[in-house]
Write an enzyme that holds these catalytic residues in place. Structure first.
Site, PDB file in Angstrom:
ATOM      1  N   SER A 151       0.790  -1.233   0.000  1.00  0.00           N
ATOM      2  CA  SER A 151       0.000   0.000   0.000  1.00  0.00           C
ATOM      3  C   SER A 151       0.826   1.289   0.000  1.00  0.00           C
ATOM      4  CB  SER A 151      -0.964   0.016   1.192  1.00  0.00           C
ATOM      5  OG  SER A 151      -0.263   0.077   2.415  1.00  0.00           O
ATOM      6  N   LYS A 194      -6.086   3.707   9.037  1.00  0.00           N
ATOM      7  CA  LYS A 194      -5.226   4.710   8.397  1.00  0.00           C
ATOM      8  C   LYS A 194      -5.818   6.110   8.517  1.00  0.00           C
ATOM      9  CE  LYS A 194      -3.181   1.419   5.165  1.00  0.00           C
ATOM     10  NZ  LYS A 194      -3.030   0.984   3.761  1.00  0.00           N
TER      11      LYS A 194
END
Length: 243
Positions: A151, A194
């Site tokens: 990611s 996140k």
């Protein structure tokens, strides 16, 4: 809030309960030692007196330097920010290396980012011979912490573009997304964690993959409040937002 951020970052509440019990035990001892004590008030500045030094330090975001970009990662302790740094030195032959205890998948992501940016230097206004004349070093602090996963792909590519162009990215910007060799941005996991990490670090603009739009729309309103989120399909989209 301060207790959670500095002493008990995890998906559950076991560590938080443990820390609260420690405060209660020390408070009970204080009452036992002073019969005139009626009330104890504990603020964030008092936590170290009850719990010793913080387990987690505040996440710093470095800005204003070409080659430095903030990424968002997901770990066993929840979401965190990653400062990805790229630098280059003149060399007779080109080269590329990565440091920061990166796992196999993350190393592959960095190589994809390097290949993609190399193939599109002209599109970003970079010197077509830059990578032929420089040895490039990509680092992901903190070096003592293992990291893995795909990611950070768009973050690494953005750091490389920032390096070769000398441009700094937008202030208070964070991003996450897997990058392919053709420049597509693929979805990631841990979007909620996140987002929490981004809020904790004081970020204001976030870049997420388009395929994670539904995940973001399902977040509670209090997590999304005050954040400007851009959803991207390709690295060209990332470039337009970041710079």
């Amino acid at each position: 809030h301060e207790l959670i951020v500095r002493y008990a970052r995890e998906a559950g509440v076991r560590t938080l309960e443990k820390q609260i019990r420690r405060i209660m035990r020390r408070s009970a001892m204080a009452f036992a030692e002073d019969e005139n004590l009626v009330k104890i008030s504990i603020g964030k500045n008092d936590l170290e007196n009850y719990l010793d030094k913080p387990v987690f330090t505040a996440e710093e975001v470095f800005e204003g330097t070409p080659g430095v970009v903030t990424g968002l990662a997901w770990t066993s302790l929840g979401g965190v920010t990653l400062q990805i740094e790229a630098s280059a030195m003149l060399a007779k032959s080109k080269g590329f290396k990565q440091t920061g205890q990166l796992g196999k998948v993350m190393v592959e992501s960095s190589e994809i980012a390097y290949s993609y940016v190399t193939a599109h230097l002209k599109d970003f206004g970079g010197d077509p011979d830059f990578f032929d004349q420089h040895f490039v070093h990509l680092h992901v602090p903190a070096g003592a912490t293992p990291k893995d996963g795909p990611s950070a792909g768009i973050t690494m590519a953005t750091a490389l573009v920032s390096l070769i162009t000398g441009k700094t990215v937008k202030k208070r910007l964070g991003m996450t997304g897997e990058l392919t060799l053709t420049g597509r941005v693929l979805p990631i996991g841990g979007l909620k964690e996140k987002t929490i990490a981004a809020r904790r670090a004081g970020l204001k603009t976030l870049i997420f993959p388009e395929d994670n739009r539904k995940d973001y729309e399902e977040l509670p309103d209090y997590l999304a409040e005050g954040l400007k989120v851009q959803f991207v399909k390709t690295f060209d989209d990332v470039y337009k937002v970041a710079f």
